[in-house]
Design a protein around this motif. Structure first.
Motif, PDB file in Angstrom:
ATOM      1  N   GLY A   1      36.212  36.047  45.134  1.00  0.00           N
ATOM      2  CA  GLY A   1      37.448  36.825  45.105  1.00  0.00           C
ATOM      3  C   GLY A   1      38.028  36.870  43.703  1.00  0.00           C
ATOM      4  O   GLY A   1      37.920  35.895  42.931  1.00  0.00           O
ATOM      5  N   ASP A   2      38.556  38.045  43.328  1.00  0.00           N
ATOM      6  CA  ASP A   2      39.209  38.234  42.030  1.00  0.00           C
ATOM      7  C   ASP A   2      38.317  37.853  40.855  1.00  0.00           C
ATOM      8  O   ASP A   2      38.760  37.209  39.900  1.00  0.00           O
ATOM      9  CB  ASP A   2      40.504  37.418  41.955  1.00  0.00           C
TER      10      ASP A   2
ATOM     11  N   SER B   1      39.744  41.582  45.748  1.00  0.00           N
ATOM     12  CA  SER B   1      40.418  40.951  46.900  1.00  0.00           C
ATOM     13  C   SER B   1      40.300  39.421  46.787  1.00  0.00           C
ATOM     14  O   SER B   1      39.636  38.907  45.905  1.00  0.00           O
ATOM     15  CB  SER B   1      39.790  41.448  48.202  1.00  0.00           C
ATOM     16  N   ASP B   2      40.905  38.743  47.710  1.00  0.00           N
ATOM     17  CA  ASP B   2      40.843  37.280  47.651  1.00  0.00           C
ATOM     18  C   ASP B   2      39.538  36.763  48.231  1.00  0.00           C
ATOM     19  O   ASP B   2      39.019  35.737  47.812  1.00  0.00           O
ATOM     20  CB  ASP B   2      41.993  36.662  48.468  1.00  0.00           C
TER      21      ASP B   2
END
Lengths: 175, 1132
Positions: free
Chosen positions: B976-977, B945-946
């Motif tokens: 995130g990511d 997710s971000d």
């Protein structure tokens, strides 16, 4: 460094269908013995004595199978003679019973209405028939015709020999 | 036909009245043999017979050694000699003459010569060597009869070493125009295959030719070889299935010549042989089984005639159907068949019916239920054989509810059975059942008392061993243990007071040990009473000196107080002059220890028998003594193997021969049995302490969880498991579902007598309901023995933290939900090691609360596992606070994660990256990387997710492993990511076939609530194995020092002649073992478990299999390694 297997081991470990076959009379007299597993004479005698005793003690209506050590004994009585085979527990007892019966049929056909006396006085012939039928503990030939043909051909040599007293080797071409 | 034979036979007068014989004319009554036989029948006593035969033998002896005896006379003499031998008189002088006759006689004399040889000599008789030349000559003869004779004798016996001499000739005969010669040649090769499989490996393609022979007799003969080869390696011959099916189809369809019919059934022997081969090929193999369903169905259909021979075929068919991959339609028909057998009035068929039931009841317990009334009748059958087989059947359906009735029946039989072999077998079974299902202490002790008194000295030694182990190790509850021991003590005291005269020695030994160890538990019991009872035992004439040793040790433990010391002095004085060294030693110990109570407390601490005992098997404490002795001029000690080696003057390793593991003791195998001889010799074998020592030494190897032991013998585990399950669920749980109740009731109503029943009938019904209780609810269990989903769930629910030890068993059940690709043997091993680790958890060493905690903790991760097994195709499962929700299996690809692998690990071999669990956008995966001296576990945490994930805490824990983090500072957040990698180094604490790491990751999403996920990662023990480079000498010393061992036979890779090398190479490559040396048929291999725990392996080719013996100082390691060896060879 060869290790000799003790009695029980050699008799149960060797993977042969029929471990041994015994023929004995109602009086407990041994009439024929064929051992397909290597055992000493002492062991053979011990086993024979034990089995003859156990089998003779069984009543007629009882089951034809016996447990004996790790093995199964399949036996059947024909007139005054007991036929008795040792097989493994997983084997098929019924077919063994028919093995015995087929052997009796062969004897009957060969001797013509076989009786105990035929087997006593011609025990070597009974062995010859057995060797053509069972070899090394396994069924060799189950066709009655083929077994008897083999025996007759071997016997024929004997007849020829008796009549002509000539060397058999040359005659064998007729086989 | 048979009737005709019997009539003619019975019609004949008895033996003695020879003259009135119709057949007498054709008997050679004038021959010498005839005279001899008649002479014998006329005798009245054994003594006379002996005299007559001795006379006969002397005359035969004279004649055979005379140079004037013609071969024709010799033939007659040999017949007479064989006759004498058959009567039991030795005629060994004639053996050599039998060989001579076979050598020199003309064809018909030869025939008798060969026959006499085959009757006189054994396979390994040395005179047989003299026959080789004769056989060689006859095999080359132009006379077919002579060739036949030679082949006949070769198929019965031939010296193993001489096979190469005649092999080419026999091989050649496979192409002979006459079928009888081809047939006999095939059988001769079969014999060779049995005694020396390596010799005939190169002619396998010729066997194929024989299988395709146009003569049915030759083809039938070749099946013997195939049956044998397929037995040893079913995988290698799967391609034969279609041909075998075709042959069977043709036979069943009556395509063979009429000659092969037997009572108008086409070639029954051939049919049975083919069915056996099919069952071997189709076992555990679905696709192969598919091929044979049709022909099996046809065989069942065709075999309709009411004759023994059709029943024989049916029986084999049924067995085959139950052995191969099941098909419900066929199973139904087979079950009906079994029903016909069981209900038959013919006793032989009834027997086979019971045998078939025993065989199939593991898969289908309902069948037993259907025939319960017949089974009850058979239980009271006048023929003991039928009774015995019925007990065998009952043994297999025993559960916690019917155990008392079944054991009672077995003991009843034991009391009337006079056969030692049956007693040994049954006593073992009773002991097994008692340990597994005992309802209470009293019953258990009383049953074992009967076992010991009846089984006495014929029972397997592991029965008393495991009984004592069970007593000393105890179960979960200290209070229960105490009660059990106290009950045992009380029961033994009263037995001894009642007169120990008739008790077997083994039982007395058990009694002495228990009294010595636990009589203090019984408060009313005065130690002086026990001492006097024991000294009475010593005085008894019937007590063997081994038992006396046990008694003396027990007294040593008990001689407290003034009275005790005086008894001790008296006894030790008597026995310190005994001729038996062991007794003398014990007496000395008693004397010294009774005088020094402090020393005694240290040597024999009370109630410490379950503490593990460190055994210094190198005997280093004797070093001082040894160096003194050496200095004084003593010869240095040589270990037995070295001595033997020197004696034999051979280079081969001479380790003791492999014993065969007994099937019964596979699971209940006692430590005493498995202990290495070295250790036993340390404990001086004879001594009363030996047993104590030996099980102490190995206490970590195998623990019997006493009466609650679940696992049985190989082969019907799955059934056992399910019986146990239902029992577990039904008994303690009030939640018993109404549907189950209904089913159970229904089953009871199945009894075939709805009308008012007479008295005995009612008794039987009562018996039936007590025998078959617990089987009824079985009907919901599916045939394969695989417990279905609902069942498992129910099981899980039933297990709440409050339930007693039952819960831990269920746990182990779920661990091993059957992996279908592994065969039963492997499966069994897996179970064994699992149960070990399982039971260790509940071992009494750990305080009760702790063990409770542990097992609950373990339970949780098992639940997780169970879920995984259930949804095997869906690897990602989230466990979020107990809620199970499966998510779309979009696991991150291996490739993308592998790029995150730490640089130092990149060049090493690693496992595939597997997904562990995921939660929303957070995905956990892991793999393990094998370094030269380490094993690293790498956990990848992917945040897709971000938003970031924070306050992350990853904790790993394992019962079997030591887990340490490699990264310096723990990772706390995942952006995130991105991917975060955590690296751990693993070492094994306690070996197990599969080791497992459980983990919890707690974290905080950006949303704010704390979350946690649990996961587990399993890896095979093999990943921790590395080669261990040692020299043969070092190996030898290490071998003797290690005390934990295991033995097993493995399948050889048999493609080429160098099968040992090939097999060891496979193991070497797959498991990273180090092959130290290969000498002839033996090979030694060494490896270590990371970091440096050695395990040694000794392999030997033995009768076509690889006999493997593993040793290690680490308990369980040999067992686990052998499992992986099996796997490696199977997968190869």
């Amino acid at each position: 460094m060869k290790q000799k297997l003790p009695l029980l081991d050699s008799i149960t470990l060797i993977d042969i269908y029929i471990r041994f076959m015994l023929l004995f009379s109602r009086q407990g007299k041994l009439r024929l013995q064929k051992w397909y597993v290597p055992l000493s004479d002492k062991e053979k005698k011990k086993i024979t004595r034990e089995l003859v005793q156990t089998v003779l003690a069984r009543k007629p209506k009882m089951c034809s199978f016996l447990e004996w050590r790790d093995l199964k004994i399949v036996y059947k009585r024909y007139a005054s003679l007991y036929f008795c085979c040792a097989i493994e527990d997983q084997d098929n007892e019924l077919i063994t019973l028919e093995i015995i019966h087929r052997y009796v049929e062969l004897l009957d056909k060969y001797f013509g209405s076989v009786c105990e006396l035929d087997i006593i006085f011609n025990f070597e012939k009974a062995y010859f028939i057995l060797d053509e039928f069972l070899l090394g503990g396994e069924a060799q030939e189950t066709s009655k015709k083929n077994v008897l043909k083999a025996i007759e051909q071997a016997d024929l040599l004997q007849e020829v020999r008796l009549l002509n007293d000539i060397d058999v080797g040359t005659k064998a071409v007729s086989y | 036909m048979s009737d005709v034979v019997e009539k003619t036979l019975t019609a004949l007068p008895s033996l003695l009245s020879l003259d009135s014989q119709p057949g007498a004319a054709k008997l050679s009554s004038t021959s010498k043999l005839g005279n001899l036989i008649r002479g014998i029948t006329e005798l009245t006593s054994k003594h006379e017979e002996e005299k007559l035969i001795q006379r006969e033998l002397t005359s035969i002896k004279e004649q055979v050694s005379s140079p004037n005896t013609s071969m024709r006379q010799m033939k007659e003499l040999m017949v007479r000699a064989t006759y004498c031998e058959m009567l039991g008189y030795e005629a060994s002088f004639s053996y050599i003459h039998a060989i001579k006759l076979a050598q020199q006689g003309t064809a018909l004399e030869k025939r008798v010569g060969y026959l006499a040889v085959s009757l006189f000599l054994n396979e390994d008789h040395e005179l047989l060597l003299l026959l080789v030349n004769t056989v060689l000559k006859d095999l080359q003869s132009t006379n077919l009869i002579e060739v036949c004779m030679a082949l006949t004798v070769v198929s019965q016996m031939f010296p193993k070493d001489m096979i190469p001499a005649i092999l080419p000739l026999v091989e050649e005969k496979l192409n002979h125009p006459k079928e009888i010669i081809r047939r006999k040649a095939v059988l001769a090769l079969y014999k060779f295959y049995q005694i020396a499989p390596n010799q005939v490996q190169h002619i396998h393609n010729k066997f194929r030719k024989a299988l395709c022979d146009k003569d049915p007799g030759v083809m039938t003969a070749s099946l013997h070889i195939y049956l044998q080869m397929i037995k040893e390696n079913p995988e290698g011959y799967k391609d034969l299935t279609a041909s075998v099916v075709t042959i069977l189809k043709q036979v069943v369809g009556g395509k063979l010549p009429m000659d092969f019919n037997y009572h108008s059934v086409p070639a029954p022997w051939l049919q049975i042989q083919l069915l056996r081969i099919l069952s071997l090929l189709g076992k555990n193999d679905h696709s192969t089984s598919e091929i044979m369903y049709e022909v099996l169905d046809e065989s069942l259909r065709r075999a309709e005639m009411n004759h023994n021979i059709t029943y024989a075929i049916l029986y084999e068919c049924v067995k085959c159907i139950y052995t191969i991959h099941p098909k419900s339609e066929l199973l139904e028909k087979a079950a009906k068949c079994i029903g016909n057998f069981v209900l038959s009035q013919k006793i032989n068929l009834k027997y086979l019916g019971l045998k078939a039931l025993t065989y199939v009841v593991q898969q289908d317990p309902r069948l037993a239920l259907q025939h319960q009334m017949t089974i009850i009748e058979c239980l009271d059958h006048p023929d003991l054989i039928i009774k015995r087989e019925t007990l065998e059947l009952l043994f297999r359906i025993t559960n916690a509810q019917n155990v008392t009735v079944i054991v009672e029946k077995m003991l009843e039989f034991l009391r009337i059975s006079k056969d030692d072999y049956t007693t040994t077998d049954l006593v073992g079974k009773v002991a097994e059942l008692a340990e597994k299902y005992a309802p209470d202490n009293e019953w258990f002790i009383e049953t074992m008392n009967t076992v010991f008194s009846v089984g006495g000295d014929v029972m397997q030694p592991d029965i008393p061993n495991s009984f004592l182990k069970l007593l000393s190790e105890g179960f979960d509850s200290v209070e229960e243990d105490r009660k059990l021991r106290q009950f045992a003590v009380d029961s033994y005291v009263s037995l001894l007071q009642g007169g120990p005269g008739k008790l077997p020695q083994r039982f007395l030994q058990v009694i002495s040990w228990v009294l010595g160890e636990y009589s203090h538990l019984s408060e009313e019991l005065d130690p002086a009473t026990v001492l006097s009872l024991l000294s009475k035992l010593l005085d008894s004439k019937n007590t063997s000196s081994e038992t006396k040793s046990w008694v003396l040790v027990a007294m040593t433990k008990l001689c407290e107080g003034r009275a005790g010391v005086s008894v001790a002095r008296e006894v030790s004085e008597t026995y310190s002059s005994s001729l038996d060294t062991a007794l003398r030693q014990r007496a000395q110990e008693l004397q010294h220890l009774s005088q020094d109570s402090e020393l005694r407390a240290r040597v024999l601490p009370r109630d410490a028998s379950r503490e593990p005992l460190e055994v210094d098997s190198s005997l280093s404490f004797l070093d001082g003594f040894v160096s003194e002795a050496l200095a004084a001029g003593a010869a240095p000690y040589k270990p037995p193997h070295q001595r033997q080696e020197e004696l034999a003057q051979e280079k081969a390793l001479s380790l003791e021969p492999y014993g065969l593991s007994l099937p019964i003791s596979m699971s209940s195998c006692s430590i005493g049995d498995r202990q290495s001889p070295t250790l036993l010799s340390v404990s001086s074998g004879l001594s009363g302490d030996s047993i104590e020592l030996s099980h102490k030494g190995g206490s970590a190897t195998l623990k019997l969880d006493g009466v609650k032991r679940v696992w049985g013998r190989e082969g019907y585990l799955s059934k056992r498991e399910s019986v146990e399950e239902t029992a577990q669920v039904e008994v303690p749980s009030p939640l018993r579902s109404p549907s189950q109740q209904g089913e159970a009731d229904k089953s009871h109503n199945q009894t075939p007598t709805p009308t008012p029943t007479p008295e005995p009938e009612q008794e039987k019904q009562q018996l039936a309901s007590s025998l078959f209780v617990g089987l009824g609810s079985q009907s919901s269990v599916c045939l394969m023995g695989k417990s279905d989903l609902t069942n498992q769930r129910f099981r899980r629910k039933a297990r709440c933290p409050g339930t007693s030890s039952g819960s831990s068993e269920i746990t182990s059940n779920s661990i091993v939900s059957p992996p279908s690709m592994v065969d039963s043997l492997l499966y069994n091993n897996l179970l064994d090691s699992n149960i070990t680790s399982e039971l260790d958890l509940a071992s009494p060493q750990s305080p009760p609360q702790l063990s409770q905690d542990l097992s609950t903790a373990n339970g949780t991760c098992d639940v997780d596992l169970t879920d995984r097994d259930v949804t095997a195709n869906n690897p990602s499962i989230i466990r979020d606070n107990g809620v199970v929700a499966a998510e779309d299996p979009d696991k991150p690809t291996d490739l993308c994660l592998s790029s995150h692998l730490p640089a130092e690990l990149s060049g090493l071999s690693r496992s595939e990256i597997t997904a562990l669990c995921s939660h929303q956008s957070l995905h956990l995966s892991a793999c393990h990387v094998q370094g030269d001296d380490s094993l690293a576990l790498v956990v990848f945490i992917l945040n897709s997710s971000d938003s970031d994930v924070q306050q992350m805490l990853l904790q790993l824990d394992s019962d079997q492993l030591e887990v340490s983090s490699v990264s310096e500072s723990p990772v706390q957040e995942v952006r995130g990511d991105s991917v975060v990698v955590c690296q751990y180094s693993l070492t094994v604490k306690r070996p197990s076939v599969l080791v497992e790491v459980c983990g919890v990751m707690s974290f905080m999403c950006s949303v704010g609530t704390p979350q946690s996920v649990q996961f587990s990662y399993k890896l095979p023990l093999a990943s921790f194995i590395r080669p261990l480079t040692v020299s043969t000498e070092e190996y030898g010393t290490m071998w003797l020092a290690f005390s934990h061992d295991t033995k097993q036979n493995l399948t050889l890779m048999r493609e080429d002649r160098e099968s040992l090398t090939a097999t060891l190479n496979v193991l070497k490559n797959k498991l990273q073992l180090h092959v130290v040396e290969i000498i002839g048929m033996e090979g030694i291999v060494a490896c270590r478990l990371l970091p440096d725990q050695p395990c040694l392996m000794h392999c030997r080719i033995n009768a076509g299999t690889l006999a493997v013996w593993l040793r290690s100082p680490i308990p369980d390691l040999p067992d686990c390694l052998i499992y992986h060896c099996q796997r490696a060879l199977q997968e190869h």
